[in-house]
Design a protein around this motif. Structure first.
Motif, PDB file in Angstrom:
ATOM      1  N   ILE A  26       0.927  -1.294   0.321  1.00 52.84           N
ATOM      2  CA  ILE A  26      -0.027  -0.272   0.491  1.00 52.84           C
ATOM      3  C   ILE A  26       1.211   1.159  -0.132  1.00 52.84           C
ATOM      4  O   ILE A  26       0.185   2.380  -0.448  1.00 52.84           O
ATOM      5  CB  ILE A  26      -0.989   0.201   1.630  1.00 52.84           C
ATOM      6  CG1 ILE A  26      -1.684  -1.416   1.721  1.00 52.84           C
ATOM      7  CG2 ILE A  26      -1.840   0.754   1.290  1.00 52.84           C
ATOM      8  CD1 ILE A  26      -2.791  -1.592   0.429  1.00 52.84           C
ATOM      9  N   CYS A  27       2.410   1.174   0.896  1.00 53.79           N
ATOM     10  CA  CYS A  27       2.484   2.273   0.895  1.00 53.79           C
ATOM     11  C   CYS A  27       3.515   2.869  -0.252  1.00 53.79           C
ATOM     12  O   CYS A  27       3.740   3.646  -1.087  1.00 53.79           O
ATOM     13  CB  CYS A  27       3.880   2.155   2.236  1.00 53.79           C
ATOM     14  SG  CYS A  27       3.392   2.474   4.155  1.00 53.79           S
ATOM     15  N   GLU A  28       3.971   1.652  -1.325  1.00 54.47           N
ATOM     16  CA  GLU A  28       4.354   1.889  -2.448  1.00 54.47           C
ATOM     17  C   GLU A  28       3.418   2.085  -3.343  1.00 54.47           C
ATOM     18  O   GLU A  28       3.947   2.831  -3.808  1.00 54.47           O
ATOM     19  CB  GLU A  28       5.323   0.509  -2.776  1.00 54.47           C
ATOM     20  CG  GLU A  28       6.606   0.075  -1.799  1.00 54.47           C
ATOM     21  CD  GLU A  28       7.387  -1.043  -1.725  1.00 54.47           C
ATOM     22  OE1 GLU A  28       8.085  -1.330  -1.710  1.00 54.47           O
ATOM     23  OE2 GLU A  28       6.435  -2.364  -2.719  1.00 54.47           O
ATOM     24  N   ILE A  30       0.624   4.661  -3.202  1.00 60.06           N
ATOM     25  CA  ILE A  30       0.839   5.732  -2.811  1.00 60.06           C
ATOM     26  C   ILE A  30       2.058   6.691  -3.596  1.00 60.06           C
ATOM     27  O   ILE A  30       1.772   7.487  -3.809  1.00 60.06           O
ATOM     28  CB  ILE A  30       0.353   5.955  -1.078  1.00 60.06           C
ATOM     29  CG1 ILE A  30      -0.932   5.006  -1.060  1.00 60.06           C
ATOM     30  CG2 ILE A  30       0.067   7.412  -0.791  1.00 60.06           C
ATOM     31  CD1 ILE A  30      -1.313   5.405   0.704  1.00 60.06           C
ATOM     32  N   GLU A  31       3.573   6.298  -2.793  1.00 58.16           N
ATOM     33  CA  GLU A  31       4.461   6.723  -3.376  1.00 58.16           C
ATOM     34  C   GLU A  31       4.153   6.868  -4.711  1.00 58.16           C
ATOM     35  O   GLU A  31       4.972   7.901  -5.604  1.00 58.16           O
ATOM     36  CB  GLU A  31       5.591   6.221  -2.775  1.00 58.16           C
ATOM     37  CG  GLU A  31       6.306   6.889  -1.005  1.00 58.16           C
ATOM     38  CD  GLU A  31       7.028   5.981  -0.496  1.00 58.16           C
ATOM     39  OE1 GLU A  31       7.179   4.660  -1.261  1.00 58.16           O
ATOM     40  OE2 GLU A  31       7.075   5.929   0.515  1.00 58.16           O
ATOM     41  N   ARG A  33       2.313   7.676  -6.954  1.00 53.33           N
ATOM     42  CA  ARG A  33       1.331   8.491  -6.902  1.00 53.33           C
ATOM     43  C   ARG A  33      -0.018   7.637  -7.638  1.00 53.33           C
ATOM     44  O   ARG A  33      -1.069   7.775  -8.370  1.00 53.33           O
ATOM     45  CB  ARG A  33       1.511   9.168  -7.954  1.00 53.33           C
ATOM     46  CG  ARG A  33       2.515  10.205  -7.464  1.00 53.33           C
ATOM     47  CD  ARG A  33       2.792  11.401  -8.425  1.00 53.33           C
ATOM     48  NE  ARG A  33       3.451  12.275  -7.682  1.00 53.33           N
ATOM     49  CZ  ARG A  33       3.823  13.514  -7.899  1.00 53.33           C
ATOM     50  NH1 ARG A  33       3.374  14.106  -8.486  1.00 53.33           N
ATOM     51  NH2 ARG A  33       4.529  14.232  -7.265  1.00 53.33           N
ATOM     52  N   GLU A  34       0.084   6.337  -6.884  1.00 54.78           N
ATOM     53  CA  GLU A  34      -0.609   5.537  -7.528  1.00 54.78           C
ATOM     54  C   GLU A  34      -2.519   4.990  -5.948  1.00 54.78           C
ATOM     55  O   GLU A  34      -1.555   4.935  -5.662  1.00 54.78           O
ATOM     56  CB  GLU A  34      -0.392   3.910  -8.011  1.00 54.78           C
ATOM     57  CG  GLU A  34      -1.435   3.124  -9.317  1.00 54.78           C
ATOM     58  CD  GLU A  34      -1.149   2.162  -8.928  1.00 54.78           C
ATOM     59  OE1 GLU A  34      -0.872   0.636  -9.683  1.00 54.78           O
ATOM     60  OE2 GLU A  34       0.528   1.639  -8.810  1.00 54.78           O
ATOM     61  N   PHE A  35      -3.494   5.183  -6.514  1.00 50.31           N
ATOM     62  CA  PHE A  35      -4.850   5.042  -5.134  1.00 50.31           C
ATOM     63  C   PHE A  35      -4.405   3.857  -5.844  1.00 50.31           C
ATOM     64  O   PHE A  35      -4.272   2.648  -5.655  1.00 50.31           O
ATOM     65  CB  PHE A  35      -5.884   5.222  -6.036  1.00 50.31           C
ATOM     66  CG  PHE A  35      -5.951   6.387  -5.791  1.00 50.31           C
ATOM     67  CD1 PHE A  35      -6.795   7.088  -4.845  1.00 50.31           C
ATOM     68  CD2 PHE A  35      -6.300   7.855  -7.022  1.00 50.31           C
ATOM     69  CE1 PHE A  35      -7.585   8.475  -4.592  1.00 50.31           C
ATOM     70  CE2 PHE A  35      -6.072   9.296  -6.305  1.00 50.31           C
ATOM     71  CZ  PHE A  35      -6.700   9.490  -5.452  1.00 50.31           C
ATOM     72  N   PRO A  36      -4.481   3.310  -3.576  1.00 53.82           N
ATOM     73  CA  PRO A  36      -3.517   2.037  -3.475  1.00 53.82           C
ATOM     74  C   PRO A  36      -5.023   1.419  -4.145  1.00 53.82           C
ATOM     75  O   PRO A  36      -6.368   1.231  -3.785  1.00 53.82           O
ATOM     76  CB  PRO A  36      -3.663   1.775  -2.073  1.00 53.82           C
ATOM     77  CG  PRO A  36      -3.811   3.171  -1.686  1.00 53.82           C
ATOM     78  CD  PRO A  36      -4.105   4.170  -2.663  1.00 53.82           C
ATOM     79  N   SER A  68      -9.279   2.128  -3.872  1.00 51.21           N
ATOM     80  CA  SER A  68      -9.412   3.087  -3.019  1.00 51.21           C
ATOM     81  C   SER A  68      -9.679   4.319  -4.194  1.00 51.21           C
ATOM     82  O   SER A  68      -9.854   5.202  -3.469  1.00 51.21           O
ATOM     83  CB  SER A  68      -8.094   3.517  -1.805  1.00 51.21           C
ATOM     84  OG  SER A  68      -6.928   3.735  -3.223  1.00 51.21           O
ATOM     85  N   ARG A  69      -9.648   3.807  -5.514  1.00 50.72           N
ATOM     86  CA  ARG A  69     -10.051   5.436  -6.173  1.00 50.72           C
ATOM     87  C   ARG A  69     -11.240   5.287  -6.420  1.00 50.72           C
ATOM     88  O   ARG A  69     -12.866   6.117  -6.946  1.00 50.72           O
ATOM     89  CB  ARG A  69      -8.989   4.962  -7.801  1.00 50.72           C
ATOM     90  CG  ARG A  69     -10.021   6.107  -8.505  1.00 50.72           C
ATOM     91  CD  ARG A  69      -8.807   7.033  -8.285  1.00 50.72           C
ATOM     92  NE  ARG A  69      -9.016   8.508  -9.297  1.00 50.72           N
ATOM     93  CZ  ARG A  69     -10.357   9.075  -8.893  1.00 50.72           C
ATOM     94  NH1 ARG A  69     -10.754   9.112  -8.013  1.00 50.72           N
ATOM     95  NH2 ARG A  69      -9.815   9.930 -10.009  1.00 50.72           N
ATOM     96  N   ASN A  70     -12.001   4.119  -5.988  1.00 50.67           N
ATOM     97  CA  ASN A  70     -13.615   3.781  -5.856  1.00 50.67           C
ATOM     98  C   ASN A  70     -14.399   4.042  -4.232  1.00 50.67           C
ATOM     99  O   ASN A  70     -13.720   4.325  -3.553  1.00 50.67           O
ATOM    100  CB  ASN A  70     -13.788   1.960  -6.614  1.00 50.67           C
ATOM    101  CG  ASN A  70     -15.379   2.327  -5.499  1.00 50.67           C
ATOM    102  OD1 ASN A  70     -16.096   3.133  -5.534  1.00 50.67           O
ATOM    103  ND2 ASN A  70     -15.614   2.023  -6.915  1.00 50.67           N
ATOM    104  N   ILE A  71     -15.059   5.301  -4.859  1.00 54.29           N
ATOM    105  CA  ILE A  71     -15.590   6.066  -3.531  1.00 54.29           C
ATOM    106  C   ILE A  71     -16.839   5.076  -2.496  1.00 54.29           C
ATOM    107  O   ILE A  71     -17.044   5.093  -1.846  1.00 54.29           O
ATOM    108  CB  ILE A  71     -16.977   7.364  -4.476  1.00 54.29           C
ATOM    109  CG1 ILE A  71     -16.851   8.281  -3.315  1.00 54.29           C
ATOM    110  CG2 ILE A  71     -17.725   6.604  -4.435  1.00 54.29           C
ATOM    111  CD1 ILE A  71     -15.208   9.273  -3.190  1.00 54.29           C
ATOM    112  N   ILE A  74     -13.649   3.022  -0.362  1.00 54.07           N
ATOM    113  CA  ILE A  74     -12.358   3.681   0.397  1.00 54.07           C
ATOM    114  C   ILE A  74     -12.385   3.501   1.409  1.00 54.07           C
ATOM    115  O   ILE A  74     -11.405   3.113   2.164  1.00 54.07           O
ATOM    116  CB  ILE A  74     -12.160   4.964  -0.280  1.00 54.07           C
ATOM    117  CG1 ILE A  74     -10.846   5.535   0.334  1.00 54.07           C
ATOM    118  CG2 ILE A  74     -12.810   5.987   0.063  1.00 54.07           C
ATOM    119  CD1 ILE A  74     -10.302   7.166   0.062  1.00 54.07           C
ATOM    120  N   PHE A  77     -12.052  -0.234   2.388  1.00 54.71           N
ATOM    121  CA  PHE A  77     -10.779   0.085   2.279  1.00 54.71           C
ATOM    122  C   PHE A  77      -9.789  -0.151   3.569  1.00 54.71           C
ATOM    123  O   PHE A  77      -8.777  -0.506   3.836  1.00 54.71           O
ATOM    124  CB  PHE A  77     -10.227   0.849   0.928  1.00 54.71           C
ATOM    125  CG  PHE A  77      -8.396   0.453   0.654  1.00 54.71           C
ATOM    126  CD1 PHE A  77      -8.548  -0.642  -0.137  1.00 54.71           C
ATOM    127  CD2 PHE A  77      -7.511   0.967   1.289  1.00 54.71           C
ATOM    128  CE1 PHE A  77      -7.061  -1.156  -1.103  1.00 54.71           C
ATOM    129  CE2 PHE A  77      -6.230   0.161   0.603  1.00 54.71           C
ATOM    130  CZ  PHE A  77      -6.134  -0.006  -0.281  1.00 54.71           C
TER     131      PHE A  77
END
Lengths: 363, 526
Positions: A26-28, A30-31, A33-36, A68-71, A74, A77
């Motif tokens: 998950i951290c990677e 986000i780093e 710039r991807e929605f996990p 997590s891009r999906n409302i 999230i 998630f």
């Protein structure tokens, strides 16, 4: 003893690593710039299939992406990640938690808080699916407790009890199958079979009548549907120690199904392996026993009949025995509880019924 | 057997006996009508003079009557043209005397409103009216009463004062029986709506409780004054024809039609008269009564005339109307407001123009509550009564399907409709609401539909924006939690930076905020 402890330690480390990996992914994301997101096997009913090879329900090939891009995704998630963190804390601190405690632990945590225990249970099941591990492996247990009694020596692995041994005949009420017993190592047993009983009264009677000695059996009380830890223990006794397993339930569709879930697993736990004991045998109370032993009965209710008709179509019930018994239930329109044997005196069941049935089952 | 007596009554006497027709049926209604009549005269006087109106209204409670009502002193003052001193007594002391018998749009129609107010004051209090006026020279002050039976002014005093300050205008002060507490809301509504369609007017009102209401001028700009035009052959009635024949110098019918009516050239006159079966060479003065009626009927059915000339109309104009509505509703840039002016149209030979506006948004919800509120105007006069009988109500509630425009019955919305015409299609003598003349109804419908198309875009943009904002707030809520616990889960000290992700989401929000697309003009239903 050292070896055994190491084994338990290793299992724990593997679970911790899996949880840590999840956090890292998950951290990677986000780093980058991807929605996990994570992939999960779909647990929707159309993705639950019966595997005749494994003789249990399993999940099909469909996977879903929880993004997590999906409302709508999230919130669960975020709850999933929190639950993973909470599980890891349990492992680190060597504590256990019940499902209900998980729900309460999130109380007051803004934006994580569960609306009900149903919601937190669902998230825990998600975590099981994502990691492909049962919740017991990350120290989360259900409330329900069942019990075990018999000549079986175990060795604890829980903090403070490491290396301590116990023979399960020590307590005449039986020992509770809780987290400590679930994680204990099996050292030795003189028994040559396992007798699983649905009802507490019957379990106590069998201990009192020294049935465990007479049949050389380990007695397990499921208290209704067997909890997963109990099912895991039954499976271990069967597969790791070669003990045949005999299931003894009420003579009605619900008792039948308690036996069946131990044998073939439930649809609810289709995402998990290692819970089913396909070789376990249901020895009673059968519908044909009601006739044979002239047991006191009650009439089948509409609900019972409906359930029987459902079971008749269920792929797990296609065997000859099951079909015959379902048909007989429907034919006689009667059912019998385990307690019904009291009619013939308190020892009848140990003296007559069980020896008959066990013999028939080839024990 | 009793003998029946016949006698004529004077116009004053007639209105004295039928004062409910003019809106003086009870003390609270009378209070409102009195203010309305005097204010409208004042606004007209200022527009004729071409100056932005300054209207001052003051009501003082003088005494209680003991029957729940009170005697009030009402003073209305303006900076209009002023009335020439020799006309003052008859203008204010004689019913049906005035300057309004020409064909152009003005607020009053008969010139009786002011006088009927004075008449009402006199019969309820038996006190004289004081009229002060100046056309720029000396100030003339008259105290007078009306001789009801003979429809004549009775002058009690006439004073002339030097006009050192160069004042121009008229002030009327009279006493009347009224009920302010019951008419308060109407009076306020009337003034507010008047201010809405006269944004160039400054209206000051001091009520009997000493409260000051100010409706401020927001512009000096005034709509161009209406021009007087010749009557249209279709809009004129038998009496109009008869009067024109009486004064004409033309010797032929063809010449008569061409000279006295608008939009009639020699060719059209010839064609029309032939169709009407009247010799174009005939002397108009020799027309028999039957022929006259035949002529008027033929004119109504004749298709060859030009459309009535709308230059006698004085619409407010989109710009001024927008300023007025924005001011009186206190709208902000967040709210929706769109004003349209339709092209001139006609009904039964009368020209008319429809102006309409829709305002929508949070400000309206806060100030007026939810639901569709209607403001109706006829020749810049607010119509406050019998809303549900009028054509605007019919269009708003029966004809237009607001769902098409994403408007629901409880949307915070104001509908403004102004009809200006040389003859407003009032349904009753009370002049409180407009009839559903098909042409007028269609123009109002099309005006509102064309605005509603813009409103639909505004509302869908709002909905989209709200949705995007909600989305963003959800991401703002959960992403930090995901970052926090995933970092803790893998023993990191600092959670990963989620700002780039949030930025990506807020970009979508700003896209949703982009300006309105132009609305394509759709075909209008005929």
């Amino acid at each position: 003893m050292r070896r055994r402890l190491k084994l338990a330690e290793k299992r724990r480390a593997a679970v911790e690593l899996a949880l840590k990996q999840l956090g890292k992914i998950i951290c990677e994301q986000i780093e980058n710039r991807e929605f996990p997101w994570i992939m999960l096997q779909s647990r929707s009913t159309d993705n639950i299939v019966y595997d005749p090879e494994l003789r249990q329900y399993v999940l099909g090939d469909r996977v879903i992406r929880r993004h997590s891009r999906n409302i709508r995704h999230i919130r669960p998630f975020a709850q999933l990640i929190w639950t993973a963190w909470f599980a890891r804390e349990l492992l680190k601190l060597r504590k256990t938690s019940t499902l209900r405690e998980v729900y309460y632990s999130a109380r007051g945590l803004r934006d994580i808080e569960f609306k009900s225990q149903d919601e937190s249970d669902e998230i825990i099941t998600d975590l099981e699916t994502a990691l492909n591990m049962p919740r017991e492996s990350f120290n989360i247990y259900p409330e329900e407790r069942s019990a075990i009694f018999g000549d079986l020596t175990i060795e604890y692995t829980v903090p403070g009890y490491e290396g301590k041994r116990l023979n399960l005949t020590e307590h005449p009420d039986g020992m509770m199958i809780g987290p400590a017993l679930s994680t204990a190592e099996i050292v030795e047993t003189s028994a040559d079979k396992v007798l699983v009983i649905e009802k507490g009264a019957m379990f106590t009677r069998l201990i009192e009548e020294k049935a465990y000695k007479r049949f050389n059996a380990i007695l397990i009380h499921t208290a209704g549907q067997a909890p997963r830890a109990t099912r895991t223990l039954i499976k271990r006794l069967n597969e790791e120690h070669g003990l045949p397993v005999y299931l003894f339930t009420d003579g009605d569709p619900w008792g039948m199904h308690i036996a069946m879930v131990i044998i073939s697993g439930s649809a609810n736990a289709a995402h998990l392996r290692g819970l089913a004991t396909p070789d376990a045998k249901w020895i009673g109370v059968w519908a044909t026993d009601i006739i044979r032993y002239k047991l006191p009965t009650e009439n089948l209710t509409d609900k019972d009949v409906k359930r029987l008709k459902e079971l008749k179509r269920d792929p797990r019930y296609q065997g000859e025995l099951w079909q015959r018994e379902i048909d007989t239930f429907l034919e006689i329109g009667q059912k019998a509880e385990l307690e019904a044997f009291s009619r013939y005196g308190l020892t009848y069941i140990v003296d007559r019924y069980l020896p008959d049935k066990l013999e028939e089952a080839g024990a | 057997m009793e003998e029946t007596t016949y006698k004529s009554i004077s116009p004053s006497d007639f209105f004295y006996r039928n004062r409910e027709i003019a809106g003086f049926s009870n003390p609270s209604r009378a209070m409102y009508s009195a203010i309305r009549e005097l204010v409208e005269n004042s606004l007209d006087a200022c527009e004729i003079r071409g100056v932005p109106p300054d209207i001052y209204i003051r009501i003082r409670e003088v005494s209680e009557t003991g029957s729940g009502t009170s005697i009030y002193a009402l003073r209305v003052e303006d900076n209009g043209t002023g009335v020439p001193p020799e006309h003052i007594p008859r203008c204010f002391g004689q019913v049906l005397y005035g300057s309004k018998y020409i064909l152009k749009q003005s607020r009053g129609t008969f010139g009786l409103g002011g006088t009927i107010t004075i008449l009402y004051g006199q019969i309820t209090t038996h006190k004289p009216v004081r009229v002060t006026s100046s056309t720029g020279g000396d100030i003339h002050e008259y105290e007078m009463m009306i001789d009801i039976v003979h429809n004549k002014p009775i002058i009690l005093s006439h004073r002339v004062r030097a006009n050192k300050a160069g004042w121009r205008g008229t002030a009327v002060e009279l006493y009347l029986e009224g009920d302010y507490s019951r008419s308060m809301y109407r009076i306020y509504e009337y003034l507010k709506q008047t201010a809405m369609v006269n944004p160039y007017a400054e209206i000051t009102f001091i009520d009997p409780r000493g409260r000051l209401y100010r409706f401020e001028r927001v512009t000096e700009e005034m709509p161009p004054p209406p021009r007087a035009v010749k009557p249209h052959p279709q809009g004129a009635d038998v009496e109009t024809y008869r009067r024109l024949i009486a004064i004409t110098g033309e010797k032929t019918m063809k010449g008569f039609m061409t000279r006295h009516f608008q939009g009639v050239g020699p060719a059209t006159a010839e064609k029309f008269l032939q169709e009407a079966g009247i010799d174009p060479g005939k002397n108009p003065k020799s027309l028999s009564p039957d022929e006259l009626v035949k002529l008027v009927r033929a004119a109504r059915e004749f298709n060859g005339f030009q459309r009535p000339d709308p230059s006698c109309l004085s619409p407010i104009g989109e710009h001024l109307l927008e300023m007025g509505i924005r001011k009186e509703l206190g709208l902000t840039d967040e709210d929706f407001l769109k004003v349209v002016q339709r092209r001139p149209s006609t009904y039964l030979g009368y020209p008319f123009i429809v102006e309409a506006a829709i305002a929508y948004g949070k400000t309206i919800e806060r100030r007026l509550g939810r639901g569709i509120k209607i403001y109706r105007f006829a020749n810049r006069i607010p119509l406050l009564f019998d809303e549900s009988s009028g054509v605007v109500w019919k269009v708003v509630h029966k004809i237009i399907n607001w769902g098409t425009y994403k408007v629901s019955p409880d949307s915070p919305m104001v509908v403004v409709v102004h009809v200006c015409s040389t003859k407003i299609p009032y349904k009753t003598v009370g002049k409180e609401y407009m009839a559903d003349q098909p042409e007028v109804e269609r123009e109002i419908t099309n005006a509102l539909r064309s605005i509603a198309r813009h409103l639909r875009l505004y509302i869908s943009r709002r909905i989209r924006l709200a949705r995007e904002r909600r989305r963003l707030s959800i991401f703002e809520k959960y992403l930090p939690k995901i970052a926090e616990f995933s970092a803790k889960l893998c023993d990191r000290e600092k959670p990963p930076d989620i700002k780039p992700l949030l930025k990506a989401v807020s970009l979508e929000v700003s896209e949703a905020e982009s300006p309105l697309r132009e609305v394509p003009e759709l075909e209008e239903e005929a």
